[in-house]
Design a protein around this motif. Structure first.
Motif, mmCIF file in Angstrom:
data_model
loop_
_atom_site.group_PDB
_atom_site.id
_atom_site.type_symbol
_atom_site.label_atom_id
_atom_site.label_comp_id
_atom_site.label_asym_id
_atom_site.label_seq_id
_atom_site.Cartn_x
_atom_site.Cartn_y
_atom_site.Cartn_z
ATOM 1 N N GLY A 1 -0.048 -0.161 -8.023
ATOM 2 C CA GLY A 1 0.776 -1.053 -7.165
ATOM 3 C C GLY A 1 2.537 -0.665 -7.306
ATOM 4 O O GLY A 1 3.737 -0.740 -6.744
ATOM 5 N N ASP B 1 4.062 2.078 -8.152
ATOM 6 C CA ASP B 1 4.161 3.135 -6.348
ATOM 7 C C ASP B 1 5.278 2.732 -6.337
ATOM 8 O O ASP B 1 6.426 2.917 -6.130
ATOM 9 N N TYR C 1 6.728 6.910 1.099
ATOM 10 C CA TYR C 1 5.872 6.685 -0.259
ATOM 11 C C TYR C 1 5.726 4.882 0.580
ATOM 12 O O TYR C 1 4.483 4.139 -0.082
ATOM 13 N N THR D 1 2.385 2.807 0.610
ATOM 14 C CA THR D 1 2.250 1.778 -0.202
ATOM 15 C C THR D 1 1.787 0.470 0.442
ATOM 16 O O THR D 1 0.834 -0.514 0.035
ATOM 17 N N HIS E 1 -5.943 6.491 -0.674
ATOM 18 C CA HIS E 1 -4.385 6.164 -0.835
ATOM 19 C C HIS E 1 -4.729 7.185 -2.282
ATOM 20 O O HIS E 1 -3.581 8.211 -2.750
#
Length: 127
Positions: free
Chosen positions: A10, A13, A44, A48, A66
């Motif tokens: 994450g 990301d 994106y 996310t 994902h």
């Protein structure tokens, strides 16, 4: 070896989102190249935020899904200069999109997509 946890993924990301959003300024992209970067950053970000992992908010998209989106995105980014005919037009854009495709594929290979995420822990503790 799966060395990237959902939390670390994450964080990566959000860094990727920031890079796509800033790429037009950093690399001097204009026109379609800049637009694509902004669209990728926004898309994106949505994915996310909707992903069921520690860095997501809505927890709608399962973490393995994902991962599937990331695999496809990596392949498309890697091939995009050739698919969309800009491999000779803008060397910087070509290299950026191909490198980002490689980064996506690397992250996909190294992420533990089967690790427990927030919703899975909650479901497990309720039984």
């Amino acid at each position: 070896m799966k060395v990237i946890s959902p939390r670390v993924h994450g964080i990566l990301d959000y860094g990727t989102i920031l890079l796509f959003a800033l790429a037009p300024t950093i690399f001097g992209f204009e026109g379609m190249y800049a637009t694509v970067c902004y669209i990728l950053a926004a898309g994106y970000l949505v994915v996310t935020l909707l992903t069921d992992f520690p860095m997501g908010i809505a927890h709608v998209i399962p973490f393995p899904v994902h991962g599937g989106l990331e695999l496809v995105s990596g392949l498309v980014l890697l091939a995009s200069p050739f698919l969309f005919g800009f491999n000779d037009d803008n060397e910087t854009a070509r290299n950026f999109f191909m490198i980002m495709g490689g980064v996506f594929l690397g992250a996909w290979l190294l992420t533990d997509w089967r690790a427990q995420t927030r919703s899975h822990k909650t479901v497990m503790s309720n039984h």
